[in-house]
Write an enzyme that holds these catalytic residues in place. Structure first.
Site, short mmCIF file in Angstrom:
data_model
loop_
_atom_site.label_atom_id
_atom_site.label_comp_id
_atom_site.label_asym_id
_atom_site.label_seq_id
_atom_site.Cartn_x
_atom_site.Cartn_y
_atom_site.Cartn_z
N CYS A 115 -18.45 39.33 50.11
CA CYS A 115 -18.46 39.88 51.47
C CYS A 115 -18.87 41.35 51.47
O CYS A 115 -19.65 41.79 52.32
CB CYS A 115 -17.08 39.73 52.11
SG CYS A 115 -16.69 38.05 52.63
N CYS A 143 -22.15 55.46 80.59
CA CYS A 143 -21.60 56.79 80.41
C CYS A 143 -22.67 57.78 79.97
O CYS A 143 -23.57 57.46 79.20
CB CYS A 143 -20.47 56.74 79.37
SG CYS A 143 -19.61 58.28 79.15
N CYS A 161 -24.10 65.54 75.80
CA CYS A 161 -24.32 65.15 77.20
C CYS A 161 -25.75 64.67 77.37
O CYS A 161 -26.69 65.34 76.93
CB CYS A 161 -24.02 66.33 78.12
SG CYS A 161 -24.45 66.01 79.86
#
Length: 301
Positions: free
Chosen positions: A44, A204, A217
């Site tokens: 894995c 967002c 931003c």
């Protein structure tokens, strides 16, 4: 971690359940993470690492368990142990390229066939600076990697190319890449830290770069790495542009403040108890050390 054993004289080696595939393996087929001590099967982990390396996400490979409290990072020697030589060579190559891309004082020469690492003068990484390649002699911009444009911004320089070639702005952008100017209506912008193109369809306005984990931003590209309460969207040109309702913002701030207040309250409640039991712990430790010293002093039988 589930361990199953067979009792009796015919006891087998303990079998450990891998939290990823939920299969049981012996300890020789498992790998314990160095930082967080989580245990997974080698198969894995090899597949997990190979996928991340193939996608180039090598900046910080963490424990595959999302609920891991330590959030341990996979070390380079672990990667070498778990993956093949070809995948490990790609890991080293991609990691080195990423280190150069994220270093504000280094950059790759954009000239075709020239893979020189050039020095960038110190200063604001968001400000364009001329860079000289010592190998091919090319002078280029540290931001857009085009020919150095002393009195023009990156966007203005691309605009001049539109007039020179007679092509549309769309064709120029297809040839030169995503514009670097801070256009509020643009759907694709570049990360202000590593300059990789990022697309935003909706949602967002607080963005996190997948490559360098820089938070900024979307509208003004301001740094939001330390703005846990999203105060950036309370004033200025980005006021009320977060993309969420006022109620959800207040709820988010309440959760953040509640977490810090909870830890503070827990520490306040536990501290008197810790002060009370500290002498007992020290006393027990001293007695244990004294007993150990006495055992060491006993003559051998």
């Amino acid at each position: 971690m589930a361990i199953s054993t067979v009792s009796g004289d015919l006891a087998l080696d303990p079998l450990i359940t891998c939290k990823l595939c939920l299969c049981e393996y012996s300890m020789k087929d498992m790998h314990q993470m160095q930082e967080c001590s989580c245990v997974y099967c080698i198969s894995c982990l090899r597949q997990y690492l190979s996928i991340l390396i193939r996608e180039g996400a090598v900046s910080s490979i963490t424990c595959p368990d999302a609920a891991c409290r330590e959030r341990g990072k996979v070390q380079g020697n672990e990667v070498k142990l778990l993956v093949g030589s070809e995948v490990f060579e790609r890991y080293k190559h991609v990691k080195f390229e990423l280190e150069v891309d994220l270093d504000p004082n280094r950059t790759w020469c954009p000239e075709v066939g020239c893979e020189t690492i050039c020095h960038v003068c110190a200063g604001d990484p968001s400000k364009a600076k001329p860079v000289h390649c010592p190998t091919c002699g090319t002078d280029f911009c540290s931001i857009c990697k085009s020919r150095w444009h002393a009195n023009l911004s990156c966007g203005e320089y691309m605009g001049t190319l539109t007039h020179k070639t007679g092509s549309s702005s769309t064709q120029v952008l297809e040839a030169l890449g995503i514009p670097f100017d801070n256009e509020e209506v643009a759907k694709i912008k570049r990360c202000p830290m590593c300059h990789i193109p990022i697309e935003r369809d909706e949602g967002c306005a607080q963005m996190m770069c997948k490559r360098c984990k820089h938070v900024f931003c979307w509208y003004c590209l301001a740094n939001l790495d330390d703005d846990f309460l999203l105060r950036h969207y309370d004033k200025g040109p980005c006021k009320n542009k977060l993309g969420h309702s006022r109620a959800s913002v207040i709820w988010h701030r309440t959760q953040v403040v509640g977490i810090f207040a909870g830890f503070g309250l827990l520490l306040l409640l536990v501290s008197p108890f810790l002060l009370l039991i500290a002498p007992c712990i020290l006393c027990c430790k001293c007695k244990w050390c004294r007993c150990c010293d006495e055992d060491d002093d006993l003559p051998p039988a």
